[in-house]
Design a protein around this motif. Structure first.
Motif, PDB file in Angstrom:
ATOM      1  N   LEU A 132     -98.108 -10.810 -11.170  1.00 38.96           N
ATOM      2  CA  LEU A 132     -98.883  -9.566 -11.058  1.00 38.96           C
ATOM      3  C   LEU A 132    -100.335  -9.771 -11.473  1.00 38.96           C
ATOM      4  N   VAL A 133    -100.550 -10.688 -12.419  1.00 38.57           N
ATOM      5  CA  VAL A 133    -101.918 -10.920 -12.892  1.00 38.57           C
ATOM      6  C   VAL A 133    -102.757 -11.527 -11.765  1.00 38.57           C
ATOM      7  N   ALA A 134    -102.225 -12.583 -11.119  1.00 45.48           N
ATOM      8  CA  ALA A 134    -102.956 -13.223 -10.024  1.00 45.48           C
ATOM      9  C   ALA A 134    -103.100 -12.279  -8.833  1.00 45.48           C
ATOM     10  N   ALA A 135    -102.052 -11.521  -8.570  1.00 46.44           N
ATOM     11  CA  ALA A 135    -102.061 -10.656  -7.384  1.00 46.44           C
ATOM     12  C   ALA A 135    -103.096  -9.545  -7.500  1.00 46.44           C
ATOM     13  N   THR A 136    -103.451  -9.176  -8.725  1.00 47.74           N
ATOM     14  CA  THR A 136    -104.400  -8.075  -8.899  1.00 47.74           C
ATOM     15  C   THR A 136    -105.742  -8.555  -9.422  1.00 47.74           C
ATOM     16  N   ALA A 137    -105.993  -9.878  -9.333  1.00 48.83           N
ATOM     17  CA  ALA A 137    -107.224 -10.434  -9.894  1.00 48.83           C
ATOM     18  C   ALA A 137    -108.421 -10.225  -8.975  1.00 48.83           C
ATOM     19  N   ASN A 138    -108.192 -10.121  -7.672  1.00 51.04           N
ATOM     20  CA  ASN A 138    -109.316 -10.031  -6.739  1.00 51.04           C
ATOM     21  C   ASN A 138    -110.074  -8.712  -6.890  1.00 51.04           C
ATOM     22  N   GLU A 139    -111.373  -8.792  -6.658  1.00 47.47           N
ATOM     23  CA  GLU A 139    -112.220  -7.608  -6.815  1.00 47.47           C
ATOM     24  C   GLU A 139    -112.112  -6.665  -5.619  1.00 47.47           C
ATOM     25  N   THR A 140    -111.801  -7.207  -4.476  1.00 47.72           N
ATOM     26  CA  THR A 140    -111.774  -6.354  -3.292  1.00 47.72           C
ATOM     27  C   THR A 140    -110.484  -6.589  -2.519  1.00 47.72           C
ATOM     28  N   CYS A 141    -110.063  -5.584  -1.831  1.00 49.15           N
ATOM     29  CA  CYS A 141    -108.954  -5.728  -0.902  1.00 49.15           C
ATOM     30  C   CYS A 141    -109.089  -4.610   0.117  1.00 49.15           C
ATOM     31  N   ALA A 184     -99.841  -6.483 -19.852  1.00 49.26           N
ATOM     32  CA  ALA A 184     -99.301  -5.372 -19.067  1.00 49.26           C
ATOM     33  C   ALA A 184     -98.175  -5.839 -18.167  1.00 49.26           C
ATOM     34  N   ALA A 185     -98.370  -7.006 -17.547  1.00 47.36           N
ATOM     35  CA  ALA A 185     -97.325  -7.542 -16.670  1.00 47.36           C
ATOM     36  C   ALA A 185     -96.046  -7.738 -17.476  1.00 47.36           C
ATOM     37  N   GLU A 186     -96.199  -8.263 -18.702  1.00 46.77           N
ATOM     38  CA  GLU A 186     -95.024  -8.472 -19.548  1.00 46.77           C
ATOM     39  C   GLU A 186     -94.414  -7.151 -19.977  1.00 46.77           C
ATOM     40  N   ILE A 203     -94.551  -4.302 -18.377  1.00 50.93           N
ATOM     41  CA  ILE A 203     -93.871  -3.719 -17.222  1.00 50.93           C
ATOM     42  C   ILE A 203     -92.487  -4.334 -17.089  1.00 50.93           C
ATOM     43  N   ASN A 204     -92.460  -5.656 -17.142  1.00 50.63           N
ATOM     44  CA  ASN A 204     -91.179  -6.354 -17.014  1.00 50.63           C
ATOM     45  C   ASN A 204     -90.245  -5.977 -18.166  1.00 50.63           C
ATOM     46  N   ALA A 205     -90.791  -5.931 -19.389  1.00 53.16           N
ATOM     47  CA  ALA A 205     -89.949  -5.624 -20.546  1.00 53.16           C
ATOM     48  C   ALA A 205     -89.393  -4.210 -20.473  1.00 53.16           C
ATOM     49  N   SER A 206     -90.204  -3.260 -20.035  1.00 54.31           N
ATOM     50  CA  SER A 206     -89.731  -1.875 -20.014  1.00 54.31           C
ATOM     51  C   SER A 206     -88.630  -1.708 -18.970  1.00 54.31           C
ATOM     52  N   VAL A 207     -88.821  -2.362 -17.819  1.00 50.17           N
ATOM     53  CA  VAL A 207     -87.787  -2.244 -16.796  1.00 50.17           C
ATOM     54  C   VAL A 207     -86.532  -3.004 -17.215  1.00 50.17           C
ATOM     55  N   THR A 208     -86.718  -4.181 -17.789  1.00 53.68           N
ATOM     56  CA  THR A 208     -85.571  -4.963 -18.251  1.00 53.68           C
ATOM     57  C   THR A 208     -84.778  -4.171 -19.288  1.00 53.68           C
ATOM     58  N   ALA A 209     -85.493  -3.519 -20.213  1.00 53.39           N
ATOM     59  CA  ALA A 209     -84.812  -2.745 -21.253  1.00 53.39           C
ATOM     60  C   ALA A 209     -84.016  -1.602 -20.625  1.00 53.39           C
ATOM     61  N   ARG A 210     -84.605  -0.972 -19.617  1.00 55.97           N
ATOM     62  CA  ARG A 210     -83.923   0.148 -18.953  1.00 55.97           C
ATOM     63  C   ARG A 210     -82.666  -0.352 -18.232  1.00 55.97           C
ATOM     64  N   VAL A 211     -82.833  -1.452 -17.474  1.00 59.02           N
ATOM     65  CA  VAL A 211     -81.696  -2.010 -16.742  1.00 59.02           C
ATOM     66  C   VAL A 211     -80.597  -2.437 -17.717  1.00 59.02           C
ATOM     67  N   GLY A 253    -103.045  -1.601 -20.743  1.00 57.20           N
ATOM     68  CA  GLY A 253    -102.289  -2.621 -20.051  1.00 57.20           C
ATOM     69  C   GLY A 253    -102.974  -3.156 -18.815  1.00 57.20           C
ATOM     70  N   PHE A 254    -104.049  -2.553 -18.399  1.00 55.79           N
ATOM     71  CA  PHE A 254    -104.764  -3.044 -17.235  1.00 55.79           C
ATOM     72  C   PHE A 254    -106.205  -2.660 -17.491  1.00 55.79           C
TER      73      PHE A 254
END
Ligand SMILES: *[C@@H]1O[C@H](CO)[C@@H](O)[C@H](O)[C@H]1NC(C)=O
Ligand SMILES: *[C@@H]1O[C@H](CO)[C@@H](O)[C@H](O)[C@H]1NC(C)=O
Ligand SMILES: *[C@@H]1O[C@H](CO)[C@@H](O)[C@H](O)[C@H]1NC(C)=O
Ligand SMILES: *[C@@H]1O[C@H](CO)[C@@H](O)[C@H](O)[C@H]1NC(C)=O
Ligand SMILES: *[C@@H]1O[C@H](CO)[C@@H](O)[C@H](O)[C@H]1NC(C)=O
Ligand SMILES: *[C@@H]1O[C@H](CO)[C@@H](O)[C@H](O)[C@H]1NC(C)=O
Ligand SMILES: *[C@@H]1O[C@H](CO)[C@@H](O)[C@H](O)[C@H]1NC(C)=O
Ligand SMILES: *[C@@H]1O[C@H](CO)[C@@H](O)[C@H](O)[C@H]1NC(C)=O
Length: 270
Positions: A155-164, A220-222, A224-232, A266-267
Motif C-alpha cells: 500500500l505504501v508503494a502503491a500510494t507513493a506517486n504524486e499523480t494518477c 497506516a498500512a500496518e 489497516i492490516n492489523a485492524s482487519v486481522t483483529a476483526r477477522v 496514518g496517511f
C-alpha cells in the motif's frame, strides 16, 4: 524525536478530534487497487478514502463493491461499507477491507458504487408534492492483474506517486445548507442524523478528483492490516493464521484507537 508507540497512538486519537474542520469539497476515491499488477496474496486490501469527510455527515453514504476474474468469471462476495452511523469528525476517512479473493493469476475487474442521500428540497417545500429524499448512486470500474512474477501488494508503494488519473474518484458538491427531514419521510439514516439532511450545491463540481493526494505510510498500512486481522480473528471460525491466545483479544481492544489513528496520522496529504 522519539516517542514510545503508545504515546503516538494517544496523540493520534486526540489529534483526530482536534483536527476537525469544515472546509473543502467532499471527494470519494478508490485508493487501492489501482490499474496495476500484483502478486497473489490471501490478504488483498481494498481501500476507499473520503477527503473532507465532514461533508459526508448527513449523506448516509455507502460503498458496495464486487470483484471478478475476467477469465474464469469467479466472483467475490459483494462487500459493502455502510457508513450512515459515522460521526464524520475526521478530515480524511479510510474505509478498508482485506479479502482473500483474488488469489489466482488473471485479469480482474473491481466494480464499485457509491450511494448517498440528500434532501429533495423542492419536495419538502412544495405542498403539491410528496416529500422525499434524493437518492444518488454512481458506479465505476477499475481493472488490475494478479501475476506470480509481480511485486507483492504494498500500500505504501502503491500510494507513493504524486499523480494518477482521475478514474478512481469523484467529487460531491454538498452545500452548507441542511434541512429537517419531514416526519412523513421514511429514511434509514434518520436515527443517526437527528432527522437532518444536507442540500446539494446547485453547481456540480468542475474540479478534478485527486486520489493521489492520499499517501498511506508504513504505520497506516500496518494498522489497516492489523485492524482487519483483529476483526477477522475475533470472528467465528477464524483462519489458521490467527493466533488463538490473549494477544488477539488485546489487538481487538486496540482497534478503535488504531482506526482513529488511521483517520488522523496514518496517511499524509501532499
Ligand atoms: C491500465 O494500465 C495499462 C497498462 O499499464 C494501460 O495500457 C491502460 O491504458 C491503463 N488503463 C487506464 C484506464 O488507465
Ligand atoms: C457520535 O457522537 C455522539 C454525540 O457526540 C456520541 O454520543 C456517539 O457515541 C458518537 N457515535 C460514534 C459512532 O462515534
Ligand atoms: C447525482 O450526483 C451527481 C453529482 O453530484 C449529479 O451530477 C447527478 O445529477 C445526481 N443524480 C441524481 C439522480 O440526483
Ligand atoms: C508511478 O509513476 C511512474 C511514472 O508515471 C510509473 O512509472 C510508476 O509505475 C508509478 N508507480 C506506481 C506504484 O503506480
Ligand atoms: C437535533 O435537531 C434539533 C433541531 O432540528 C436541534 O434543536 C438539536 O439541538 C439537534 N440535536 C443534536 C444532538 O444535534
Ligand atoms: C438552488 O437553487 C434553488 C432554486 O434557485 C434554490 O431554491 C436553492 O435554495 C438553491 N440551493 C442552494 C443550496 O443554494
Ligand atoms: C460547489 O458549489 C458552489 C455553489 O454552487 C460553487 O460556488 C463551488 O464552486 C462548487 N465547488 C466546486 C468544487 O465545484
Ligand atoms: C497482514 O497481516 C497478516 C496476518 O498477520 C500477514 O500474514 C500479512 O502478511 C500482512 N499483510 C501485509 C501486506 O502486511
Amino acid at each position: 524525536m522519539h516517542f514510545p508507540r503508545a504515546s503516538w497512538l494517544l496523540a493520534a486519537c486526540i489529534g483526530n478530534i482536534i483536527s476537525a474542520t469544515d472546509t473543502g469539497v467532499l471527494e470519494v476515491d478508490l485508493i487501492f487497487p489501482r490499474n496495476s499488477t500484483y502478486a497473489p496474496t490471501n490478504n488483498f486490501p481494498v481501500v476507499f478514502a473520503f477527503q473532507n469527510a465532514q461533508r459526508a455527515r448527513y449523506l448516509n453514504p455507502s460503498i458496495q463493491y464486487l470483484m471478478w476474474n475476467l477469465q474464469t468469471d469467479h466472483t467475490s462476495f459483494t462487500l459493502s461499507h455502510d457508513l450512515g452511523w459515522k460521526n464524520w469528525t475526521e478530515d480524511t476517512y479510510l474505509a478498508h477491507e482485506v479479502m482473500s479473493f483474488p488469489s489466482e493469476e488473471g485479469r480482474y475487474k473491481v466494480s464499485w458504487s457509491l450511494t448517498w442521500d440528500s434532501c429533495d428540497e423542492e419536495s419538502f417545500e412544495n405542498p403539491d408534492r410528496i416529500p422525499r429524499m434524493d437518492h444518488n448512486k454512481t458506479t465505476w470500474a477499475t481493472y488490475f492483474s494478479i501475476d506470480n512474477s509481480a511485486p507483492q501488494v504494498d500500500l505504501v508503494a502503491a500510494t507513493a506517486n504524486e499523480t494518477c488519473t482521475n478514474e478512481y474518484g469523484m467529487i460531491i458538491n454538498v452545500s452548507d445548507k441542511t434541512l429537517k427531514v419531514p416526519s412523513s419521510v421514511e429514511w434509514s439514516a434518520k436515527a443517526w442524523n437527528n432527522d437532518t439532511c444536507a442540500v446539494m450545491a446547485n453547481s456540480t463540481s468542475t474540479s478534478t478528483p485527486e486520489p493521489c493526494r492520499i499517501h498511506i505510510d508504513k504505520a497506516a498500512a500496518e494498522s489497516i492490516n492489523a485492524s482487519v486481522t483483529a476483526r477477522v480473528c475475533s470472528g467465528i471460525d477464524p483462519p489458521d493464521y490467527c493466533e488463538k491466545n490473549a494477544a488477539t483479544q488485546l489487538a481487538v481492544a486496540g482497534v478503535s484507537c488504531l482506526l482513529a489513528a488511521v483517520g488522523a496520522l496514518g496517511f499524509f496529504l501532499a
